[in-house]
Write a protein that holds these residues in place. Structure first.
Motif, PDB file in Angstrom:
ATOM      1  N   GLN A   2       0.833  -1.203   0.000  1.00 15.89           N
ATOM      2  CA  GLN A   2       0.000   0.000   0.000  1.00 15.89           C
ATOM      3  C   GLN A   2       0.871   1.259   0.000  1.00 15.89           C
ATOM      4  OE1 GLN A   2      -3.749   0.241   0.537  1.00 15.89           O
ATOM      5  NE2 GLN A   2      -3.464  -1.756  -0.445  1.00 15.89           N
ATOM      6  N   LYS A   3       0.295   2.337  -0.487  1.00 15.75           N
ATOM      7  CA  LYS A   3       0.945   3.641  -0.435  1.00 15.75           C
ATOM      8  C   LYS A   3      -0.079   4.688  -0.025  1.00 15.75           C
ATOM      9  CE  LYS A   3       0.136   4.440  -5.393  1.00 15.75           C
ATOM     10  NZ  LYS A   3       0.771   4.704  -6.708  1.00 15.75           N
ATOM     11  N   LYS A   4       0.402   5.745   0.608  1.00 12.75           N
ATOM     12  CA  LYS A   4      -0.461   6.860   0.985  1.00 12.75           C
ATOM     13  C   LYS A   4      -0.627   7.797  -0.203  1.00 12.75           C
ATOM     14  CE  LYS A   4       1.067   6.747   5.808  1.00 12.75           C
ATOM     15  NZ  LYS A   4       1.788   7.495   6.880  1.00 12.75           N
ATOM     16  N   THR A  18      -5.467   5.498   0.723  1.00 11.46           N
ATOM     17  CA  THR A  18      -4.382   4.572   0.395  1.00 11.46           C
ATOM     18  C   THR A  18      -4.727   3.861  -0.908  1.00 11.46           C
ATOM     19  OG1 THR A  18      -5.377   2.798   1.705  1.00 11.46           O
ATOM     20  CG2 THR A  18      -3.739   4.200   2.806  1.00 11.46           C
ATOM     21  N   ARG A  21       0.426  -0.066  -4.591  1.00  8.52           N
ATOM     22  CA  ARG A  21       1.578   0.373  -5.366  1.00  8.52           C
ATOM     23  C   ARG A  21       1.607  -0.371  -6.695  1.00  8.52           C
ATOM     24  NH1 ARG A  21       6.749  -0.102  -1.511  1.00  8.52           N
ATOM     25  NH2 ARG A  21       7.815   0.119  -3.530  1.00  8.52           N
ATOM     26  N   ARG A  32      10.160   6.787  -5.508  1.00  5.16           N
ATOM     27  CA  ARG A  32       9.720   7.183  -4.164  1.00  5.16           C
ATOM     28  C   ARG A  32       9.784   8.712  -4.114  1.00  5.16           C
ATOM     29  NH1 ARG A  32      12.689   8.384   0.314  1.00  5.16           N
ATOM     30  NH2 ARG A  32      14.555   7.342  -0.520  1.00  5.16           N
ATOM     31  N   GLN A 120       1.521  11.362  -3.868  1.00 11.31           N
ATOM     32  CA  GLN A 120       1.492  10.005  -3.349  1.00 11.31           C
ATOM     33  C   GLN A 120       2.914   9.593  -2.989  1.00 11.31           C
ATOM     34  OE1 GLN A 120       0.261   7.190  -6.471  1.00 11.31           O
ATOM     35  NE2 GLN A 120       0.447   8.864  -7.948  1.00 11.31           N
ATOM     36  N   GLU A 121       3.027   8.541  -2.211  1.00  9.99           N
ATOM     37  CA  GLU A 121       4.350   8.106  -1.754  1.00  9.99           C
ATOM     38  C   GLU A 121       5.198   7.548  -2.889  1.00  9.99           C
ATOM     39  OE1 GLU A 121       4.561   6.567   2.666  1.00  9.99           O
ATOM     40  OE2 GLU A 121       2.899   5.580   1.618  1.00  9.99           O
ATOM     41  N   TYR A 122       4.576   6.836  -3.805  1.00  9.19           N
ATOM     42  CA  TYR A 122       5.297   6.207  -4.909  1.00  9.19           C
ATOM     43  C   TYR A 122       4.564   6.492  -6.210  1.00  9.19           C
ATOM     44  CZ  TYR A 122       7.588   3.565  -1.177  1.00  9.19           C
ATOM     45  OH  TYR A 122       8.303   3.225  -0.054  1.00  9.19           O
TER      46      TYR A 122
END
Length: 339
Positions: A2-4, A18, A21, A32, A120-122
């Motif tokens: 998962q990613k935020k 969330t 990914r 990232r 997003q994180e990724y």
């Protein structure tokens, strides 16, 4: 995994959620995200004035980060590489794309505008859109390579002679970058016109020889005095008043660069353009200049750090957006970073 993610979900609304990914495919890399710049275009999209982008969508097109994973067929990159991202994606097969002008591709779109962006994180992106960061350029500074590359593309369309006089209309980030680029290109006198004393003072620190606050009573006297004195004028504001001012300021045979976007049709004094024999150029993206942008940043020829006015953690991206919307005089360039 998962990613935020922060998503634009409706009129001036963002929501934290969330998501899974994505696996990088052929020719792609997963990045990232480390730092994100908040752009005026983000606010225009969220307010419904841009005419593109459909919620729910993570915005964010001023991006820098670290390569996390690479897909099949990717050479020259490995996990841990520091990069910034060109958000523009063309079809890759049309005449414009093959000629290196993907910004003119009829099918082109941008990460963070038309496709999921960096909120997003990724993020999975084409490896061909990555540029390696010099050691001297921080992630925060690297977010500005996207904006700066657009400005440099405009500069390349002008015939700048050593010792020329130039005017920049608009004291936003692009106007402040144009001041620096004009000085680096050889302009001996650059005048910055704007409406915010703090931005104009920053413009002086970054190289403007003269600044004029268009809200000041003194501006009315300064404009006629400055009429027909400029070799070059850059409209970085994009409204009817700024366009008129540019035309008034230019000498006969002068050059006018149109950069700011009005968002709707505006009137222009075409008779003055014709009689003064002005050269008009419009400019948007410039894919070919990205490597030079990073060289300019690394060498200090263009300063980015003085424009970075506020910083927020990724968890408070909604607060960063609210500040940008509610405090436009204070927010020069807001940076959101992951811890």
């Amino acid at each position: 995994m998962q990613k935020k993610v922060w998503q634009w979900t409706g009129l001036n609304e963002v929501t934290s959620t969330t998501a899974e990914r994505g696996q990088p495919g052929t020719g792609e890399a997963e990045i990232r995200i480390v730092s994100i710049g908040i752009c005026g275009t983000d606010l225009h999209i969220m307010s419904g004035h841009a005419g593109f982008g459909v919620p729910p969508l993570p915005l964010g097109h001023e991006l820098a980060g670290v390569v996390e994973r690479i897909g099949p067929g990717v050479d020259g990159w490995q996990p841990g590489d520091r990069v910034c991202i060109d958000p523009l994606i063309g079809c890759g097969v049309c005449r414009e794309c093959l000629a290196g002008s993907k910004h003119r591709c009829a099918q082109s779109g941008e990460i963070g505008l038309h496709y999921p962006g960096g909120w997003q994180e990724y993020l999975v992106a084409p490896a061909a859109n990555l540029y390696r960061l010099p050691d001297a350029v921080s992630f925060e500074e690297a977010t500005q390579a996207e904006t700066l590359h657009c400005c440099l593309g405009g500069i390349d369309k002008l015939d700048i002679r050593l010792g020329c006089h130039a005017a920049v209309i608009g004291d936003g980030p692009t106007g402040l970058y144009y001041v620096q680029l004009l000085k680096a290109a050889g302009a001996s006198k650059v005048t910055l016109f704007g409406m915010r004393d703090g931005r104009l003072e920053l413009g002086r620190r970054l190289g403007a020889d003269v600044t004029v606050n268009l809200r000041s009573p003194d501006a009315a006297a300064a404009e006629p005095e400055a009429a027909e004195t400029q070799d070059i004028a850059i409209d970085a504001a994009g409204n009817e008043a700024s366009l008129k001012l540019c035309i008034d300021l230019l000498k006969r045979g002068g050059q006018l660069l149109l950069f700011g976007l009005p968002g709707h049709p505006i009137l222009a004094d075409i008779q003055a353009v014709v009689l003064k024999e002005l050269t008009l150029s419009g400019s948007t993206n410039a894919p070919q200049v990205w490597p030079r942008v990073l060289e300019l940043m690394a060498s200090g020829s263009v300063q980015v750090k003085p424009l970075l006015s506020q910083r927020y953690p990724f968890e408070e991206l909604d607060l960063a957006i609210a500040f940008a919307r509610n405090e436009p005089d204070e927010a020069v360039k807001i940076i959101v970073s992951h811890s």
